[in-house]
Scaffold this motif. Sequence first.
Motif, PDB file in Angstrom:
ATOM      1  N   GLN A   7       0.814  -0.740   0.028  1.00  0.00           N
ATOM      2  CA  GLN A   7       0.295  -0.118   0.198  1.00  0.00           C
ATOM      3  C   GLN A   7       0.776   1.708   0.104  1.00  0.00           C
ATOM      4  OE1 GLN A   7      -2.942   1.070   3.053  1.00  0.00           O
ATOM      5  NE2 GLN A   7      -3.807   1.970   2.087  1.00  0.00           N
ATOM      6  N   MET A   8       2.295   1.605   0.979  1.00  0.00           N
ATOM      7  CA  MET A   8       2.726   2.332   0.739  1.00  0.00           C
ATOM      8  C   MET A   8       3.151   2.982  -0.457  1.00  0.00           C
ATOM      9  SD  MET A   8       4.994   1.851   3.957  1.00  0.00           S
ATOM     10  CE  MET A   8       6.389   0.717   3.515  1.00  0.00           C
ATOM     11  N   VAL A  65       0.646   3.706  -3.015  1.00  0.00           N
ATOM     12  CA  VAL A  65       0.260   5.487  -2.390  1.00  0.00           C
ATOM     13  C   VAL A  65       1.579   6.367  -3.101  1.00  0.00           C
ATOM     14  CG1 VAL A  65       0.083   7.273  -0.929  1.00  0.00           C
ATOM     15  CG2 VAL A  65      -1.559   4.980  -1.320  1.00  0.00           C
ATOM     16  N   LEU A  66       2.703   6.154  -2.866  1.00  0.00           N
ATOM     17  CA  LEU A  66       3.381   7.073  -2.948  1.00  0.00           C
ATOM     18  C   LEU A  66       3.462   6.930  -4.930  1.00  0.00           C
ATOM     19  CD1 LEU A  66       6.730   6.389  -0.918  1.00  0.00           C
ATOM     20  CD2 LEU A  66       5.095   8.565  -1.861  1.00  0.00           C
ATOM     21  N   VAL A 113      -0.192   9.317  -5.479  1.00  0.00           N
ATOM     22  CA  VAL A 113       0.080  10.556  -5.797  1.00  0.00           C
ATOM     23  C   VAL A 113       0.963  11.778  -6.651  1.00  0.00           C
ATOM     24  CG1 VAL A 113       0.844  12.285  -4.112  1.00  0.00           C
ATOM     25  CG2 VAL A 113      -0.346  10.859  -3.021  1.00  0.00           C
ATOM     26  N   THR A 114       2.345  10.904  -7.246  1.00  0.00           N
ATOM     27  CA  THR A 114       3.517  11.573  -7.677  1.00  0.00           C
ATOM     28  C   THR A 114       3.106  11.261  -8.874  1.00  0.00           C
ATOM     29  OG1 THR A 114       4.553   9.332  -7.230  1.00  0.00           O
ATOM     30  CG2 THR A 114       5.259  11.110  -6.200  1.00  0.00           C
ATOM     31  N   SER A 151      -0.052  13.868  -9.300  1.00  0.00           N
ATOM     32  CA  SER A 151       0.527  15.104  -9.459  1.00  0.00           C
ATOM     33  C   SER A 151       2.265  15.379 -10.310  1.00  0.00           C
ATOM     34  CB  SER A 151       1.894  15.423  -7.766  1.00  0.00           C
ATOM     35  OG  SER A 151       2.696  15.674  -7.890  1.00  0.00           O
ATOM     36  N   VAL A 198      -0.910  16.815 -12.663  1.00  0.00           N
ATOM     37  CA  VAL A 198      -1.876  18.128 -13.148  1.00  0.00           C
ATOM     38  C   VAL A 198      -0.886  18.847 -13.262  1.00  0.00           C
ATOM     39  CG1 VAL A 198      -2.167  19.920 -11.293  1.00  0.00           C
ATOM     40  CG2 VAL A 198      -2.919  17.350 -11.089  1.00  0.00           C
ATOM     41  N   LEU A 199       0.821  18.809 -12.675  1.00  0.00           N
ATOM     42  CA  LEU A 199       1.611  19.867 -13.264  1.00  0.00           C
ATOM     43  C   LEU A 199       2.199  19.690 -14.745  1.00  0.00           C
ATOM     44  CD1 LEU A 199       4.173  19.365 -10.523  1.00  0.00           C
ATOM     45  CD2 LEU A 199       2.473  21.206 -10.713  1.00  0.00           C
ATOM     46  N   VAL A 221      -0.880  22.183 -16.123  1.00  0.00           N
ATOM     47  CA  VAL A 221      -0.368  23.256 -15.846  1.00  0.00           C
ATOM     48  C   VAL A 221       0.319  24.329 -16.070  1.00  0.00           C
ATOM     49  CG1 VAL A 221      -0.740  25.612 -13.936  1.00  0.00           C
ATOM     50  CG2 VAL A 221      -2.289  23.134 -13.695  1.00  0.00           C
TER      51      VAL A 221
END
Lengths: 208, 190
Positions: B3-4, B7-8, B11-12, B15, B18-19, B22
């Motif tokens: 799970q660790m 999740v990492l 999330v990355t 991110s 999204v970046l 943008v």
Amino acid sequence: MTRNPSILSHFSKGLIKNNPVFVQVLGMCPTLAVTTSVANGIGMGLATTFVVVMAAAVASTIDRFVPNQVRIPVYAVIIATFVTIADLYMQAYFPPLRTALGPYVPLIVVNCMIMGRIEAFATRNAFVPSLADAAGMGVGFTGALMLLGGVRELLGNGTLAGFVILGGWYRPMLIMVLPAGAFFALAILMAVFNRLQQGGELVLRRAA
Amino acid sequence: MKQMVAVLVIVTLVSGIVLATVYTSLIPKIRENQRLATERSLGALFSEERNPEFEQVTAEGTTIYRAHSGDGDLLGYAVRVVTTGYGGEIQLLVGISPDNESVLGIQVVEHIETPGLGGRITEPAFSEQFEGLDATREIEYVKNAEPDKAANEIAAISGATISSSAVVSGMNDALDGILQNLPEAGEETP
């Protein structure tokens, strides 16, 4: 505090009672570094508010999926993402402000006030209270930076938000816009703040 | 453990996406701002009434803009100078008269000096001091004293000597090497 604090109280505690700068003494790097003018204080405050609100919103939503061992890297990535967005947005729409704040915009990432709110509040509370808490802290932070910027700009430059307040007769105390002046202004404002908090009564404060 | 990692990675990945979105949506606007800033700085170096037009030339790796008036007169040159200040790189445009003998003015295009201290190199009180200096001699700076314009001196900003001296030394280096190599008017440059 009541047993079930209202949204409003989550918001308002960041303004004065638990102000991130004057009471929690968090986020000192931008607080001391960029508050040479009111405009810089407002710009840095609003950018930080954006980051803390967005990061708290995401953190309070995903916290139940994040294992405890990796929570710091996960939240650091989330904060860094919003800081980069704020930085790009400022470069696109407020280039003069971005130029004035310079390298301190990317450094919002390491503002411990933001990680502090996520660790202490957003990951332990629901979405709406987390938003209220982050917004309150952001507004409190912005207010504190404006106040500091105002004191330093007025004494160090004779102007307030760019308008000349103290005319030609006033010889600016240059030290107030230098780094040492940041500490003077912070100390004086903090003393005033503590005095007001105590309602005018002199109370010896104990370490909590 | 699984799970660790999951999740990492998620999330990355989110991110990054999204970046990237943008960034691609804002970058044209950012580039446009940088171009406008250069144009504004160039325009400020030469008198508005003559409607200066700029042509970019390069001499020995340095970007130089040659300014012409609308009716073809050479108005001067603007040399792009990169120097190192207190916080990092300072980018300047230095305006030189057509005869290469005097400084028309300077404009700070980009810098990351301390706001309120070194950042004040952008203020007219500092930058206007360079107008009319002799471009054929070294420029000097003085601290806490009245500068002597005849001796090619300017006053450093108090509390920001490093930033002030960076501007001066950057200009000296640039003027030294470049003046001799300014392309002649009308000369074609690759």
